[in-house]
Design a protein around this motif. Sequence first.
Motif, PDB file in Angstrom:
ATOM      1  N   TYR A   5      13.802  -7.114  -6.699  1.00 47.57           N
ATOM      2  CA  TYR A   5      12.517  -7.812  -6.592  1.00 47.57           C
ATOM      3  C   TYR A   5      12.711  -9.262  -6.156  1.00 47.57           C
ATOM      4  N   CYS A 157       7.484  -0.297   4.382  1.00 45.40           N
ATOM      5  CA  CYS A 157       6.240  -1.021   4.639  1.00 45.40           C
ATOM      6  C   CYS A 157       5.024  -0.151   4.374  1.00 45.40           C
ATOM      7  N   GLY A 160       4.030   0.409   0.768  1.00 41.37           N
ATOM      8  CA  GLY A 160       3.325  -0.752   0.233  1.00 41.37           C
ATOM      9  C   GLY A 160       1.903  -0.843   0.738  1.00 41.37           C
ATOM     10  N   GLN A 163      -0.529   1.539  -1.015  1.00 39.27           N
ATOM     11  CA  GLN A 163      -1.005   1.089  -2.322  1.00 39.27           C
ATOM     12  C   GLN A 163      -2.032  -0.034  -2.199  1.00 39.27           C
ATOM     13  N   GLY A 397      -1.500   3.142  -6.550  1.00 44.41           N
ATOM     14  CA  GLY A 397      -2.121   1.932  -6.017  1.00 44.41           C
ATOM     15  C   GLY A 397      -3.555   1.774  -6.458  1.00 44.41           C
ATOM     16  N   ILE A 405       5.456  -3.389  -5.427  1.00 39.95           N
ATOM     17  CA  ILE A 405       5.169  -2.458  -4.326  1.00 39.95           C
ATOM     18  C   ILE A 405       4.422  -3.171  -3.213  1.00 39.95           C
ATOM     19  N   TRP A 406       3.480  -4.036  -3.584  1.00 41.53           N
ATOM     20  CA  TRP A 406       2.732  -4.785  -2.566  1.00 41.53           C
ATOM     21  C   TRP A 406       3.681  -5.649  -1.736  1.00 41.53           C
ATOM     22  N   SER A 407       4.678  -6.234  -2.399  1.00 39.65           N
ATOM     23  CA  SER A 407       5.614  -7.089  -1.674  1.00 39.65           C
ATOM     24  C   SER A 407       6.453  -6.294  -0.675  1.00 39.65           C
ATOM     25  N   LEU A 408       6.589  -4.984  -0.920  1.00 39.86           N
ATOM     26  CA  LEU A 408       7.329  -4.134   0.004  1.00 39.86           C
ATOM     27  C   LEU A 408       6.645  -4.065   1.370  1.00 39.86           C
ATOM     28  N   ALA A 409       5.313  -4.149   1.376  1.00 34.72           N
ATOM     29  CA  ALA A 409       4.582  -4.115   2.650  1.00 34.72           C
ATOM     30  C   ALA A 409       4.979  -5.296   3.517  1.00 34.72           C
TER      31      ALA A 409
END
Length: 444
Positions: A5, A157, A160, A163, A397, A405-409
């Motif tokens: 993270y 991406c 993310g 979600q 999501g 998970i959002w940061s993965l986008a």
Amino acid sequence: MDIIYITINIVNEFLWGKNILVFLLLVAAIYLTIRTRFAQIRLFPSMIRSLTENEKSKKGGISSIESLFLSTASRVGAGNIVGVIGAISVGGAGSIFWMWIIAILGSATAFVESSLAVMYREKKNDNTYIGGTPYIYKNRLNLKSIGLMYAIFSIICYLGVTQVMSYSIVGSITDMYDLANFKRYISIALVILVALILFSKNKKKDSIISAINKIVPFMAILYTAIVIFILVYNYKSIIPVFKEIIEGAFGVREVFGGTFGTALMYGIRRGLFSNEAGSGNANYAASIVTNTDPVKQGFIQVIGVFIDTLVICSATAFIILLAPKTELSGMELFNHVMRYHLGTIGEIVGVILMFFFSLSTILAVAYYGKNALYFIKESKKIEIFYGIFIVLMVYMGAMIKNEFIWSLADFGLGLMTILNILLILPLSNESINKLNEYEKKKND
């Protein structure tokens, strides 16, 4: 997990927070605009003709207009509402002008990357096409390992994005109608809808493409009709709004007040991140068409950039700027201005728009993800597993806002963009040569 993270946040801060991607995309957009001699403006009538020609796709194939619907579905999402509101809230009305400029410049990038995607795609056993940035790395540069990296970043991406969009759908419904206690049931309903689309059987067309072919025209017509009504009803205020936008972009008050740079930066960022030109996302859509002409397919994706930014984002901006100023922000502001313009029904329309914008994006990235998986390993079982995983991501999501998970986008999109720009700039001559051949043939 904490280390992962932290690492992702460090990468995101470097790429997004330090505006590294903004600089890279802007330089690429300006360079390719000059190299193509402003083809996106010079050849705009030809682009429209390419769209109206719309060759019929073969069985299982995808036509140019279906490719446009697919790429539009991925570009047009919650960001076309919330993102534009954020740009206006922070950068003022002037940010919209710079958003327009970057859309025009960035469309040259869309042309180059999409035409290259057609040139280096592959034909599957069923005679349909598949391609994208990974295939350009593999088939043009013999660098399959880097293509694999891009494909993996794509999937990261899209998980993310899935979600974020499912949260936007369920959140807009529960917040509007105070249905927090029914969040689980609304989430399950959304999951069932997405699953039905992903796993339904269609002999003539991919089920996702079939759904997008219906959703995109509907939401485009609905939003356009609403905006036209609002503009006609507020026709006396249209010129003042244009004046506010131009003054906000160039006004003396903005320059000396220190807000000029803010308007410029937020307009550029909103334009670049909304139309996705340079990320390579739309390459997955451009490469699957039956059309074999890379130039005409590049034209189609230029139109996609224009639709996303010059039409949809501008529509949101005018809806906001034609309403009285308020301290509200985000979807709360959008629902407020929709209620101002359309009365009680405006809130319902706002929820409907958010639903279709976000649903279409979920479906589009699910389709792109299948293409990325196909590059990694061709397997029907893996494709089914991926579909199930997408459905789970939709539910998770919708229920919880997971910052990781959002940061993965952002993480996946940032690394995709780096790899795509480093690819298309050195190969841009090949796309431009095709463009020159097209123009020569056209003028003969």
